[in-house]
Design an enzyme around this catalytic site. Structure first.
Site, short mmCIF file in Angstrom:
data_model
loop_
_atom_site.label_atom_id
_atom_site.label_comp_id
_atom_site.label_asym_id
_atom_site.label_seq_id
_atom_site.Cartn_x
_atom_site.Cartn_y
_atom_site.Cartn_z
N ARG A 78 0.92 -1.20 -0.02
CA ARG A 78 0.09 0.18 -0.01
C ARG A 78 0.79 1.33 0.09
NH1 ARG A 78 -2.11 0.73 4.30
NH2 ARG A 78 -1.35 -1.06 5.69
N TYR A 220 -1.32 -3.53 -6.86
CA TYR A 220 -0.91 -4.13 -5.47
C TYR A 220 -2.52 -4.20 -4.86
CZ TYR A 220 -0.17 -5.37 -0.88
OH TYR A 220 -0.17 -5.76 0.35
N GLY A 221 -2.84 -5.46 -4.32
CA GLY A 221 -3.81 -5.63 -3.59
C GLY A 221 -4.76 -4.60 -2.81
N GLY A 222 -3.93 -3.90 -1.81
CA GLY A 222 -4.48 -3.06 -1.14
C GLY A 222 -4.80 -1.67 -1.73
N LYS A 229 -9.55 -2.61 1.25
CA LYS A 229 -9.10 -1.50 2.20
C LYS A 229 -10.08 -0.28 1.89
CE LYS A 229 -5.99 -3.78 4.08
NZ LYS A 229 -6.19 -4.24 5.44
N HIS A 249 -10.37 -2.54 11.25
CA HIS A 249 -9.38 -3.40 10.72
C HIS A 249 -9.24 -4.46 12.02
CE1 HIS A 249 -5.01 -3.44 9.32
NE2 HIS A 249 -5.72 -4.18 8.59
N SER A 271 -1.42 -3.84 10.02
CA SER A 271 -1.02 -4.56 9.21
C SER A 271 0.33 -5.35 9.09
CB SER A 271 -0.74 -4.03 7.67
OG SER A 271 -1.99 -3.32 7.44
N CYS A 273 0.98 -7.48 11.61
CA CYS A 273 1.09 -7.64 13.01
C CYS A 273 0.49 -8.71 13.63
CB CYS A 273 0.77 -6.53 13.85
SG CYS A 273 1.98 -5.01 13.28
N LYS A 275 -2.89 -10.55 12.50
CA LYS A 275 -4.15 -10.81 12.58
C LYS A 275 -4.57 -12.17 11.88
CE LYS A 275 -5.12 -7.06 10.41
NZ LYS A 275 -4.02 -6.86 10.22
N ASP A 296 -9.31 -9.87 8.67
CA ASP A 296 -8.81 -8.63 8.34
C ASP A 296 -9.87 -7.37 8.69
OD1 ASP A 296 -6.48 -6.91 7.47
OD2 ASP A 296 -7.59 -6.61 5.48
N SER A 387 4.94 -10.08 0.52
CA SER A 387 4.43 -11.07 -0.45
C SER A 387 3.10 -11.81 0.13
CB SER A 387 5.53 -12.33 -0.95
OG SER A 387 6.08 -12.93 0.19
N ARG A 388 2.17 -12.14 -0.74
CA ARG A 388 0.83 -12.28 -0.09
C ARG A 388 0.14 -13.71 -0.99
NH1 ARG A 388 -1.47 -8.93 3.97
NH2 ARG A 388 0.05 -7.34 4.10
P1 GDP Z 1 -1.60 -9.56 9.61
O1 GDP Z 1 -1.19 -9.10 8.30
O2 GDP Z 1 -1.85 -8.55 10.60
O3 GDP Z 1 -2.74 -10.45 9.15
O4 GDP Z 1 -0.64 -10.36 10.24
P2 GDP Z 1 0.02 -11.92 9.94
O5 GDP Z 1 -0.95 -12.95 10.66
O6 GDP Z 1 -0.05 -12.18 8.61
O7 GDP Z 1 1.39 -11.91 10.43
C1 GDP Z 1 2.28 -10.93 9.80
C2 GDP Z 1 3.59 -11.59 10.35
O8 GDP Z 1 3.77 -11.77 11.80
C3 GDP Z 1 4.00 -12.97 9.99
O9 GDP Z 1 5.28 -12.96 9.61
C4 GDP Z 1 3.87 -13.91 10.86
O10 GDP Z 1 4.59 -14.99 11.25
C5 GDP Z 1 4.22 -12.98 12.20
N1 GDP Z 1 3.53 -13.12 13.39
C6 GDP Z 1 2.02 -13.51 13.45
N2 GDP Z 1 1.64 -13.85 14.71
C7 GDP Z 1 2.99 -13.81 15.63
C8 GDP Z 1 3.08 -13.97 16.64
O11 GDP Z 1 2.20 -14.26 17.64
N3 GDP Z 1 4.37 -13.96 17.43
C9 GDP Z 1 5.44 -13.60 16.45
N4 GDP Z 1 6.86 -13.64 17.06
N5 GDP Z 1 5.25 -13.34 14.98
C10 GDP Z 1 3.77 -13.43 14.62
P1 PGA Z 2 -3.19 -7.30 6.51
O1 PGA Z 2 -3.96 -6.83 5.20
O2 PGA Z 2 -3.63 -6.50 7.69
O3 PGA Z 2 -3.37 -8.72 6.51
O4 PGA Z 2 -1.53 -6.87 6.43
C1 PGA Z 2 -3.38 -6.01 4.33
C2 PGA Z 2 -3.00 -4.60 4.54
O5 PGA Z 2 -3.48 -4.03 5.69
O6 PGA Z 2 -2.45 -3.86 3.79
MN MN Z 3 -5.13 -5.37 6.92
MN MN Z 4 -3.71 -10.55 7.37
#
Ligand code: GDP
Ligand code: PGA
Ligand code: MN
Ligand code: MN
Length: 606
Positions: A78, A220-222, A229, A249, A271, A273, A275, A296, A387-388
């Site tokens: 994004r 790109y997706g977002g 989004k 979110h 993002s 972190c 989810k 998400d 990457s997604r």
């Molecule tokens: P989203 O973008 O908020 O959906 O986050 P994701 O679930 O896709 O995770 C983003 C990154 O954080 C990935 O590389 C995961 O491996 C890492 N991650 C997710 N949960 C945890 C956790 O509980 N501990 C740690 N250390 N890393 C995590």
């Molecule tokens: P994420 O979704 O929260 O899983 O990273 C895409 C984004 O927020 O850009």
């Molecule tokens: Mn998101």
């Molecule tokens: Mn996600």
């Protein structure tokens, strides 16, 4: 040029037909196609993407009907600095959004859109976010000149003729968000296309009062899947403010205790972190089960019973690939292994599979996302950190049945969280909705690769919505405060703040995370039921080391203590940052949040 598509001759909806004709006249595509959502259409489009070199078909025996794509290296995330909220008045976009006068922006963008689809097909995608059977279905129509976007939208949202039929049935009563997207890469006569067309100049623009989206220059997706989004967060948050609900979110999960009690939890993390991982968590503690509803976005409305009900408006997962594996997210693995998925900016293995950092079975050789030879000693990442995978949610083996309920699920707890190396303990319970709103409003996290820009910088990301609030963030805080004031406090979700990312002195994670996060979920439930102990600290209630179920966990007492610690000195250092953050909002900062901050300062002895 023809406005007729072979499958469906345009639309009987006069307003929609007019808009499509206007866009076609402006952007001058070679052809206009109405997206039907059929299987044949999927085959035709994916074949076309393979022929263009955008897609590589994966090995059918490993991942059937799945594709690899590599974007241009500039178009991987994004683009927050190119994202605008064009409300009529600048103050309504607030201090956290980019703003431009809507008419000025439209003039500028009409110039960019002029002839921008030449040599391409313009696709019209009727879609609905959430359920077609909802009381008032949340329709959208995306126009795009990208087959990659059409294919991805078909995974991420309910799309096609069925949706258009319903829009036509409802006629003028059908409210839909017109969402215009172009790659900004017209083709001259006979010009050979590139694998990933896009434009250096990018604009991701929301007109919140008109409920309209204009996006230009990115695939790109977002930035380009406008139902996600742009609509479900930025435009929907503005709708939600006007109509008394919340567009957030947040993931949505269903937690089942050993006693078969069911709880629904929503969680907002910025993002990249955690989810998607938490949404599909595989608990490590015996007897507990998690099912998923969304990873998400959550739309939350109060039900007749006074509880807050959440719906996931999406139809697929758009997950971060790196770090996903059988240990961290086994359910994501089974979901993508069923096929029907698109993988963008990961590595391609020699046997026609995909690979990324953190996945098992590291290949001895692969083609990196940049299209270069890659080996474990190349000293470079095989995959872009953002990457997604894009995969259908219905393939998820732990999808909760309630996903299909247009009424949604009643939320018991909301978690806020972010990535903080220091300061923020594993979990903190708020005292009440207002205190929880303060926690959300001051949420902080280190930046990630999900957005262009520097990675690892601590910034405030209110409710994990910083890039997604479609109006003034001060007004958004007030909206949260008001919802709490008007609700029955006993029925409101309890708010908690989590941090899976605190580090030890050597830089390692203090908390093992992933499936072990079930221990924190258990504590959250037990707190709500009055069963778990906690210590009162200046920032809220934090588990006593004994109150957290750590049976079988490979962690020393000192490590656990460090994960749970609330260090007043660290928090004192946090205060000036929060004050600076709040100062941005001037008069729009709710007084209640200032009072919360004053209370925190007093408790820290400041
Ligand atoms: P989203 O973008 O908020 O959906 O986050 P994701 O679930 O896709 O995770 C983003 C990154 O954080 C990935 O590389 C995961 O491996 C890492 N991650 C997710 N949960 C945890 C956790 O509980 N501990 C740690 N250390 N890393 C995590
Ligand atoms: P994420 O979704 O929260 O899983 O990273 C895409 C984004 O927020 O850009
Ligand atoms: Mn998101
Ligand atoms: Mn996600």
């Amino acid at each position: 040029m023809t406005l007729d598509a072979p499958e469906k001759s345009g639309t009987t909806h006069a307003g929609l037909a007019r808009w499509v004709a206007e866009v076609a006249a402006l952007t001058t595509p070679d052809e206009v196609r109405w997206v039907t959502g059929s299987a044949d259409e999927w085959t035709e489009l994916t074949d076309k993407l393979v022929a263009a070199g955008t897609f590589t078909r994966l090995n059918e025996d490993i991942k059937p009907n799945s594709f690899h794509a590599a974007s241009s290296p500039e178009d991987v995330a994004r683009v927050e600095e190119r994202t605008f909220i064009c409300s009529r008045e600048e103050k309504d976009a607030g201090p956290t959004n980019n703003w431009m006068d809507p008419e000025q922006m439209k003039d500028l963008m009409r110039g960019l859109y002029q002839g921008c689809m030449k040599g391409r097909t313009m696709y019209v995608i009727p879609f609905v976010m959430g359920h077609l059977e909802a009381d008032s279905p949340m329709f959208g129509v995306e126009i795009t000149d990208s087959e990659y976007v059409v294919v991805s939208m078909r995974v991420m949202a309910r799309c096609g003729t069925k949706i258009l039929d319903r829009i036509e049935e409802l006629g003028d009563a059908a409210k839909y968000v017109p969402a215009l997207h172009s790659l900004g890469a017209p083709l001259a006569d006979g010009e050979q296309d590139v694998k990933w067309p896009c434009n250096e100049e990018k604009y991701i623009v929301q007109f919140p009062e008109e409920r309209t989206i204009w996006s230009y220059g990115s695939g790109y997706g977002g930035n380009a899947l406008l139902g996600k989004k742009c609509y479900s967060l930025r435009i929907a948050s503005a709708m939600a403010r006007d109509e008394g609900w919340l567009a957030e979110h947040m993931l949505i999960l269903k937690l089942i205790s050993p006693e078969q009690q069911v709880y629904y939890v929503a969680a907002a993390f910025p993002s990249a972190c955690g989810k998607t991982n938490l949404a599909m968590l595989k608990p490590t503690i015996p007897g507990w089960t998690v099912e998923t509803l969304g990873d998400d976005i959550a739309w939350m409305r109060f039900g007749k019973d006074g509880r807050l009900y959440a719906v996931n408006p999406e139809f697929g997962f758009f997950g971060v690939a790196p770090g996903t594996n059988e240990h961290t997210n086994p359910h994501a693995m089974t979901t993508i292994n069923k096929g029907n998925s698109v993988f963008t900016n990961v590595a391609l293995t020699d046997d026609g599979d995909v690979w990324w950092e953190g996945l098992e079975n590291e290949p001895a050789h692969a083609t990196s996302w940049k299209g270069e030879d890659w080996t474990p000693d190349s000293g470079e990442l095989s995959s872009h950190p953002n990457s997604r995978y894009c995969t259908p949610i219905e393939q998820c083996d732990i999808l909760a049945d309630e996903y299909n309920d247009p009424q949604g699920v009643p939320i018991s707890a909301i978690l806020f969280g972010g990535r903080r190396k220091t300061t923020v303990p594993l979990v903190t319970e708020s005292r009440d909705w207002l205190h929880g709103t303060f926690m959300g409003a001051t949420l902080s996290s280190e930046t990630t690769a999900a957005a262009k820009g520097e990675v690892g910088v601590v910034r405030r990301d209110p409710m994990a919505m910083l890039p997604f609030i479609g109006y003034n963030a001060g007004d958004y805080f007030q909206h949260w405060v008001n919802l709490g004031k008007d609700a029955d406090a006993t029925k409101l979700p309890k708010i908690f703040y989590v941090n899976w990312f605190r580090r030890d002195q050597d830089g390692g994670f203090l908390w093992p995370g992933f499936g072990e996060n079930s221990r924190v979920l258990k504590w959250v439930i037990e707190r709500m039921e009055g069963k778990a102990a906690a210590v009162e600290t200046p920032i809220g209630h934090v588990p006593t080391p004994e109150s957290l179920d750590v049976e079988g966990l490979d962690m020393t007492a000192a490590e656990l203590e460090a994960a749970l610690a609330v260090d007043p000195e660290e928090w004192k250092a946090e205060i000036p940052q929060i004050e600076e953050w709040f100062a941005k909002f001037g008069e729009t900062l709710p007084t209640q949040l200032q009072i919360e901050l004053d209370g925190l300062k007093a408790r820290l002895g400041l």
